[in-house]
Design a protein around this motif. Structure first.
Motif, PDB file in Angstrom:
ATOM      1  N   LEU A 116      31.347  -8.726  20.481  1.00  0.00           N
ATOM      2  CA  LEU A 116      30.690  -9.220  21.681  1.00  0.00           C
ATOM      3  C   LEU A 116      31.568  -8.881  22.878  1.00  0.00           C
ATOM      4  O   LEU A 116      32.721  -9.331  22.967  1.00  0.00           O
ATOM      5  CB  LEU A 116      30.478 -10.731  21.589  1.00  0.00           C
ATOM      6  CG  LEU A 116      30.082 -11.444  22.895  1.00  0.00           C
ATOM      7  CD1 LEU A 116      28.768 -10.916  23.444  1.00  0.00           C
ATOM      8  CD2 LEU A 116      30.022 -12.956  22.678  1.00  0.00           C
ATOM      9  N   ASP A 117      31.046  -8.068  23.803  1.00  0.00           N
ATOM     10  CA  ASP A 117      31.696  -7.815  25.074  1.00  0.00           C
ATOM     11  C   ASP A 117      31.090  -8.794  26.066  1.00  0.00           C
ATOM     12  O   ASP A 117      29.940  -8.655  26.479  1.00  0.00           O
ATOM     13  CB  ASP A 117      31.473  -6.363  25.506  1.00  0.00           C
ATOM     14  CG  ASP A 117      32.214  -6.003  26.788  1.00  0.00           C
ATOM     15  OD1 ASP A 117      32.926  -6.872  27.323  1.00  0.00           O
ATOM     16  OD2 ASP A 117      32.058  -4.862  27.249  1.00  0.00           O
ATOM     17  N   ALA A 177      26.601  -6.564  24.292  1.00  0.00           N
ATOM     18  CA  ALA A 177      27.170  -6.792  25.618  1.00  0.00           C
ATOM     19  C   ALA A 177      26.344  -7.852  26.339  1.00  0.00           C
ATOM     20  O   ALA A 177      25.121  -7.741  26.419  1.00  0.00           O
ATOM     21  CB  ALA A 177      27.186  -5.493  26.418  1.00  0.00           C
ATOM     22  N   VAL A 178      27.017  -8.859  26.856  1.00  0.00           N
ATOM     23  CA  VAL A 178      26.348  -9.959  27.561  1.00  0.00           C
ATOM     24  C   VAL A 178      26.870  -9.999  28.997  1.00  0.00           C
ATOM     25  O   VAL A 178      28.092  -9.991  29.222  1.00  0.00           O
ATOM     26  CB  VAL A 178      26.615 -11.297  26.842  1.00  0.00           C
ATOM     27  CG1 VAL A 178      26.158 -12.480  27.701  1.00  0.00           C
ATOM     28  CG2 VAL A 178      25.894 -11.330  25.499  1.00  0.00           C
ATOM     29  N   GLU A 179      25.944 -10.030  29.961  1.00  0.00           N
ATOM     30  CA  GLU A 179      26.305  -9.964  31.376  1.00  0.00           C
ATOM     31  C   GLU A 179      25.285 -10.781  32.181  1.00  0.00           C
ATOM     32  O   GLU A 179      24.082 -10.655  31.958  1.00  0.00           O
ATOM     33  CB  GLU A 179      26.304  -8.494  31.841  1.00  0.00           C
ATOM     34  CG  GLU A 179      26.308  -8.256  33.320  1.00  0.00           C
ATOM     35  CD  GLU A 179      27.497  -8.868  34.040  1.00  0.00           C
ATOM     36  OE1 GLU A 179      27.306  -9.364  35.166  1.00  0.00           O
ATOM     37  OE2 GLU A 179      28.611  -8.863  33.478  1.00  0.00           O
ATOM     38  N   SER A 189      28.166 -15.204  14.514  1.00  0.00           N
ATOM     39  CA  SER A 189      27.437 -13.936  14.390  1.00  0.00           C
ATOM     40  C   SER A 189      28.257 -12.711  14.765  1.00  0.00           C
ATOM     41  O   SER A 189      27.787 -11.586  14.577  1.00  0.00           O
ATOM     42  CB  SER A 189      26.176 -13.976  15.258  1.00  0.00           C
ATOM     43  OG  SER A 189      26.500 -14.238  16.609  1.00  0.00           O
ATOM     44  N   VAL A 190      29.481 -12.899  15.307  1.00  0.00           N
ATOM     45  CA  VAL A 190      30.291 -11.746  15.699  1.00  0.00           C
ATOM     46  C   VAL A 190      31.688 -11.851  15.100  1.00  0.00           C
ATOM     47  O   VAL A 190      32.192 -12.945  14.826  1.00  0.00           O
ATOM     48  CB  VAL A 190      30.381 -11.594  17.240  1.00  0.00           C
ATOM     49  CG1 VAL A 190      28.998 -11.361  17.830  1.00  0.00           C
ATOM     50  CG2 VAL A 190      31.045 -12.804  17.889  1.00  0.00           C
ATOM     51  N   ASP A 191      32.308 -10.676  14.925  1.00  0.00           N
ATOM     52  CA  ASP A 191      33.658 -10.610  14.361  1.00  0.00           C
ATOM     53  C   ASP A 191      34.739 -10.735  15.424  1.00  0.00           C
ATOM     54  O   ASP A 191      35.880 -11.095  15.120  1.00  0.00           O
ATOM     55  CB  ASP A 191      33.856  -9.280  13.626  1.00  0.00           C
ATOM     56  CG  ASP A 191      32.859  -9.088  12.501  1.00  0.00           C
ATOM     57  OD1 ASP A 191      32.876  -9.916  11.566  1.00  0.00           O
ATOM     58  OD2 ASP A 191      32.067  -8.121  12.564  1.00  0.00           O
ATOM     59  N   ALA A 192      34.408 -10.378  16.654  1.00  0.00           N
ATOM     60  CA  ALA A 192      35.378 -10.432  17.741  1.00  0.00           C
ATOM     61  C   ALA A 192      34.645 -10.607  19.060  1.00  0.00           C
ATOM     62  O   ALA A 192      33.496 -10.177  19.207  1.00  0.00           O
ATOM     63  CB  ALA A 192      36.222  -9.159  17.776  1.00  0.00           C
ATOM     64  N   VAL A 243      30.023 -18.726  18.464  1.00  0.00           N
ATOM     65  CA  VAL A 243      29.441 -17.445  18.036  1.00  0.00           C
ATOM     66  C   VAL A 243      30.421 -16.595  17.233  1.00  0.00           C
ATOM     67  O   VAL A 243      30.022 -15.615  16.597  1.00  0.00           O
ATOM     68  CB  VAL A 243      28.929 -16.625  19.240  1.00  0.00           C
ATOM     69  CG1 VAL A 243      27.898 -17.431  20.019  1.00  0.00           C
ATOM     70  CG2 VAL A 243      30.053 -16.160  20.144  1.00  0.00           C
ATOM     71  N   LEU A 244      31.701 -16.973  17.220  1.00  0.00           N
ATOM     72  CA  LEU A 244      32.743 -16.171  16.575  1.00  0.00           C
ATOM     73  C   LEU A 244      32.997 -16.657  15.153  1.00  0.00           C
ATOM     74  O   LEU A 244      33.158 -17.856  14.915  1.00  0.00           O
ATOM     75  CB  LEU A 244      34.028 -16.271  17.403  1.00  0.00           C
ATOM     76  CG  LEU A 244      35.226 -15.413  17.023  1.00  0.00           C
ATOM     77  CD1 LEU A 244      34.882 -13.936  16.990  1.00  0.00           C
ATOM     78  CD2 LEU A 244      36.375 -15.687  17.993  1.00  0.00           C
TER      79      LEU A 244
END
Length: 263
Positions: free
Chosen positions: A56-57, A78-80, A112-115, A137-138
């Motif tokens: 996740l960026d 990517a979340v913005e 749901s994310v690894d990093a 979420v991590l």
């Protein structure tokens, strides 16, 4: 180029935080990227568990860090929050899943994310709200990392440019820069730091264009903004290192990394 400073004005800070969308294309063209070695170090705790990561960026801007993650072969969401920045991100990094959202309200499922990585944006977060949301979420054992570029003002001409254009993000001033650290939180290990050398190829005009994308400049009145740009242009044209043609802007990328507990 830009820290809160001691005279913190919440209204001005909010205006700065929302100022980037108007210059999304310029931001994409003129802001620096991130060294591959810095990104790899940021992800190392998660990469030790699985080789292809879902990263996740967060507060991804126009995708400067997103593109570096994709180049290393990772799956990226990517979340913005800014619509104009998000549109530019989709143009710059179409391989990424690009979603509207914020650090305080992440549109992803639990674990749901690894990093999770944050490029040049941790100081905009309300960490009291953002860190529990990131932890949600991590996956346990996953990495949270911030990557921040600063001009290397150990170099004399760079320090001089910072005196002319006080929006500079100072490498030497990092220790006293408010809001740029991951705050302690029970869901995460203590953050550790590493610095990576970096550089951006510039001319006088393109470095002035880079400075013009920083929030301190963007919220100025036009006359003040043009005066700062003219002063920096004159300074650069008077320095032997930068007077003619292309030159390297020396930079340092600082990475702060911690790990989600429970792994």
């Amino acid at each position: 180029m830009g820290n809160q400073g001691t005279g913190y004005d919440p209204e001005l800070y909010a205006k700065r935080a929302s100022s980037f969308g108007a210059v999304a294309a310029e931001y994409a063209a003129h802001r620096p990227d991130y060294p591959a070695a810095a990104i790899q170090w940021a992800l190392a705790p998660a990469a030790a568990r699985t080789t292809q990561l879902h990263v996740l960026d967060l507060a991804a801007g126009t995708g400067k860090l997103t593109r570096g993650l994709l180049a290393l072969g990772h799956r990226v969401t990517a979340v913005e929050p800014d619509p104009a920045m998000l549109d530019e991100l989709r143009r710059q990094a179409p391989q990424a899943a690009a979603l509207n959202g914020s650090a305080e309200d992440i549109p992803l499922p639990d674990a749901s994310v690894d990093a999770v990585v944050v490029g040049q944006a941790i100081h905009w977060f309300d960490q009291d709200k953002a860190l529990p949301e990131i932890a949600r979420v991590l996956r346990p054992g996953g990495a949270l990392a911030t990557l921040s570029n600063a001009e290397d003002d150990r170099v004399p001409w760079v320090a001089g440019a910072g005196d002319v254009s006080p929006t500079q993000v100072s490498y030497l001033g990092w220790a006293t820069s408010p809001g740029r650290r991951i705050e302690p939180h029970p869901d995460f290990s203590v953050a550790v730091d590493a610095d990576f050398p970096h550089a951006m190829r510039r001319t006088v005009e393109s470095l002035v264009a880079t400075v013009a994308t920083h929030s301190h400049i963007l919220v100025m009145e036009e006359a003040e903004r043009e005066a700062v740009k003219a002063g920096l242009r004159d300074y650069l044209r008077a320095q032997p290192e930068t007077a003619e043609g292309e030159f390297d802007l020396p930079m340092v990328t600082r990475v702060q990394r911690c790990v989600r507990s429970g792994g």
